[in-house]
Motif scaffolding. Structure first.
Motif, short mmCIF file in Angstrom:
data_model
loop_
_atom_site.label_atom_id
_atom_site.label_comp_id
_atom_site.label_asym_id
_atom_site.label_seq_id
_atom_site.Cartn_x
_atom_site.Cartn_y
_atom_site.Cartn_z
N ASN A 197 0.81 -1.23 0.00
CA ASN A 197 0.00 0.00 0.00
C ASN A 197 0.84 1.27 0.00
OD1 ASN A 197 -2.17 -1.71 0.11
ND2 ASN A 197 -3.19 -0.67 1.81
N GLY A 198 1.99 1.24 -0.68
CA GLY A 198 2.79 2.45 -0.72
C GLY A 198 4.12 2.26 -1.39
N PRO B 7 -3.49 2.38 -2.78
CA PRO B 7 -3.49 3.46 -3.78
C PRO B 7 -2.88 2.96 -5.10
CG PRO B 7 -1.52 3.63 -2.45
CD PRO B 7 -2.23 2.37 -1.99
N ILE C 12 -9.30 7.79 5.06
CA ILE C 12 -8.07 7.20 4.54
C ILE C 12 -6.92 7.72 5.38
CG2 ILE C 12 -6.47 7.16 2.58
CD1 ILE C 12 -8.91 7.41 0.75
N PHE D 291 -2.81 8.11 5.89
CA PHE D 291 -1.47 8.09 5.30
C PHE D 291 -0.45 7.98 6.43
CE2 PHE D 291 2.36 10.64 4.44
CZ PHE D 291 2.88 9.98 3.33
N GLN E 193 2.92 4.92 3.25
CA GLN E 193 1.88 3.92 3.02
C GLN E 193 0.50 4.48 3.34
OE1 GLN E 193 4.34 1.20 5.71
NE2 GLN E 193 3.31 -0.32 4.41
N PHE E 194 -0.53 3.80 2.82
CA PHE E 194 -1.93 4.18 3.05
C PHE E 194 -2.70 3.02 3.64
CE2 PHE E 194 -0.52 7.24 -0.05
CZ PHE E 194 -1.24 8.39 0.22
N SER E 195 -3.77 3.38 4.33
CA SER E 195 -4.65 2.33 4.87
C SER E 195 -5.45 1.67 3.75
CB SER E 195 -5.60 2.93 5.92
OG SER E 195 -6.36 4.00 5.36
#
Length: 644
Positions: free
Chosen positions: A175-176, A196, A240, A242, A191-193
């Motif tokens: 995720n990142g 992306p 969301i 970050f 990273q993102f929850s």
């Protein structure tokens, strides 16, 4: 009262919003600092700024900013804001801000057409990681968020110039992506929850300008690298998160991590809570040791500041255990210096002559807050070691006069007191010989020791205090009713300075009540401002009220006028000793000037110093631990005085 909320009208007016800064730390040395409109105005600003022990333990800006863009119907609305060469502001995302709230965590609300988006930032305690939560509150059609990370990877006091030596590899992770631009740096994980899409689109963005550095007369322009952008679709009501940190994290854990951290926060909905949060931001934990940073964004762990600030930074906010941990770390360094003469790797300036005196003063505040019995059981051996070390004339920079029992130091080559401004390595104010606050602290320490000891030991400390009592008054008290700042041989410095306020504010003094009152009157008339005490009276030669101009101009002005909030602690102590209950309302009114600062400068905190003339603008470090701590101690003293 709503302390730290700012509406649309203020936020879109850059003349009002750009001077307001916000600070968040993780109590492990890392911080996030910028303006309330997320436009960096000094080189030390950044979204994630961390200490790197392998690179000298100085702060390094890893992630400068994260530019957000809202996409609806294919149309972009950029929420970012930067100042570029020539003073050009772009892309002017501040015009979408509807509110900024910093009572719990920094929370910005944007409105773009029918879209309402909130952004909340929080640091993870004792971990080099910042989380940003975006929540789509309202939207009438499909919405996508685009994020461009602006990378720096540089020392916080330096600037970056476009170059071809950086490592442009940006590997994708869960995720990142991660990045490490230069050799020797740790890897940054973004990273993102939510998963992306990542588009690698590297560019140098040239000509970022930092207006605060421009004002300070230091280099102020740099180039930063943007490796590409993330895109994440977001639905109404959805959040969301970050994450930017020095280690990879499970994206599924981010929501839980955020909620756990926010539950520990104290809302800054009062003057006291603002100061409490500000002082705790200067806590620094390193394994089993604990320290106090002198402030942000360029503070260090300084021995003198630690001892001076410790009571207000811990006892005043009911953090007894933290006092004991920080004091234990500091006393360990002091004991080692007294035994071996070695300097400490982490606590700077441990060899300075007044540190032992300030250490005893801090322990005295511990005894007052809890009990002499508890202080004696825990710290008497250290107090005894400090006083005997000085009495034996073992300190290389502090000397006992065998004739009058007073202490002296040589400040002609290197500054020895807290008034430590210098040019070309030489003191601007060569305070040397008998310094008024040194000797006041020494007398106070001796009498305090007599309250903890018995028999021959008590008699020894009492005799040392008695020996210097009359010489102190004869040496410092002049015919005009105030105290000379320092006396060296036949020269007595006539400058009206606030160090005499320390002398009359201490619990034990050779001065009687009548003498204290006369000195207090002069301090009130010539030094008192709404932001503390001036460092020099306007009537004294060399008065410079404003901390402005070139680095040299500012250094000369540093202790020749600008006000210091921390001195209000000793001023208040003196005022209450002289006037008793009748002085309570006066001191309470004095504190209003500091409460007003909660929405100025670094919101919720106090600057290092303030111009000595109206409008008393904050200057220097944006958050200063000694100032915050001593105002906290004053608030607590006032409350206790009323209750007693």
């Amino acid at each position: 009262m709503s302390y730290l909320k700012f509406d649309k009208n203020l936020m879109i007016n850059l003349e009002q919003s750009l001077p307001k800064e916000m600070l968040r730390t993780n109590q492990a040395g890392a911080y996030h600092c910028t303006t309330i409109v997320d436009c960096n105005t000094r080189k030390q600003h950044g979204l994630l700024v961390v200490p790197i022990p392998e690179m000298g333990n100085s702060w390094h800006v890893m992630l400068s900013s994260l530019d957000e863009t809202v996409y609806q119907h294919g149309a972009p609305f950029n929420l970012g804001l930067h100042r570029y060469s020539g003073g050009v502001m772009s892309p002017n995302g501040h015009k979408y801000i509807r509110e900024f709230d910093c009572e719990s965590v920094p929370r910005t609300t944007y409105r773009v057409g029918g879209v309402i988006l909130t952004k909340e930032k929080i640091f993870i305690s004792n971990e080099n990681r910042i989380l940003i939560r975006y929540t789509l509150v309202e939207a009438h059609s499909a919405t996508t968020l685009r994020f461009r990370p602006v990378l720096a990877f540089r020392e916080a006091n330096e600037l970056c110039i476009a170059n071809d030596t950086l490592n442009t590899e940006i590997p994708e992770i869960d995720n990142g992506v991660s990045a490490c631009l230069y050799k020797g740096y740790p890897r940054l994980f973004m990273q993102f929850s939510h998963k992306p899409s990542w588009t690698y689109d590297p560019h140098w963005y040239n000509g970022f300008e930092y207006v605060k550095d421009l004002e300070r007369g230091v280099p102020y322009t740099e180039d930063l690298w943007v490796p590409g952008y993330f895109e994440v679709p977001i639905k109404k009501g959805e959040s969301i998160i970050f994450s930017a940190g020095l280690s990879e994290v499970s994206p599924r854990s981010l929501a839980r991590m955020y909620e756990k951290e926010i539950a520990q926060r104290t809302c800054r909905t009062s003057f006291f809570n603002c100061l409490k949060n500000a002082v705790k931001q200067c806590y620094l934990k390193d394994h089993e040791s604990m320290y106090l940073l002198s402030g942000y964004p360029w503070g260090k762990t300084l021995a003198r500041n630690t001892f001076m600030a410790l009571p207000g930074a811990t006892i005043a906010i009911n953090h007894r255990e933290d006092f004991e941990k920080i004091m234990s770390t500091a006393l360990k360094a002091l004991r080692n210096f007294m035994k071996t003469g070695e300097l400490d790797r982490r606590i700077m300036g441990i060899d300075l002559p007044d540190n032992p005196l300030w250490a005893v003063w801090a322990l005295q505040q511990y005894a007052k807050a809890y009990s002499r019995e508890e202080a004696s059981a825990k710290y008497l051996s250290d107090i005894r070691a400090i006083l005997d070390y000085i009495l034996a004339n073992k300190h290389p920079l502090l000397h006992i006069d065998s004739d009058n029992g007073m202490v002296s130091t040589d400040g002609t080559v290197k500054p020895m007191s807290w008034m430590n401004a210098s040019l070309g390595g030489r003191p601007i104010i060569p305070r040397t010989g008998y310094l008024v606050e040194f000797n006041a602290l020494w007398y106070n320490a001796l009498i305090f020791a007599t309250r903890l000891t018995q028999g021959d030991e008590q008699a020894k400390y009492q005799a040392a205090a008695d020996k210097m009592a009359e010489p102190f008054v004869h040496t410092f008290l002049n015919d005009y009713g105030y105290l000379y700042d320092y006396v060296n041989g036949t020269y007595a410095d006539p400058s009206v300075r606030p160090n005499m306020a320390i002398a009359i504010g201490l619990d034990y003094s050779p001065l009687d009540r009548r003498q204290r009152k006369r000195i207090l009157d002069i301090v009130t008339r010539e030094l008192l401002t709404p932001k503390g005490l001036r460092t020099l009276s306007p009537k004294s030669f060399g008065y410079r009220p404003n901390y402005l101009g070139s680095p040299e101009d500012r250094e000369i002005a540093l202790h020749n006028g600008p006000s210091r909030p921390w001195l209000i602690g000793f001023y208040s102590d003196a005022y209450l000793k002289v006037f008793g209950m009748s002085g309570v309302s006066y001191i309470d009114r004095m504190l209003i000037g500091f409460e007003d600062e909660m929405t100025q400068g670094c919101i919720g905190s106090l600057s290092q110093l303030y111009d000595a003339n109206p409008p008393y603008v904050g200057r220097g470090a944006i958050s200063h631990v000694t100032n915050v701590a001593e105002v906290l101690r004053t608030l607590t003293t006032l409350k206790k005085f009323i209750m007693d």
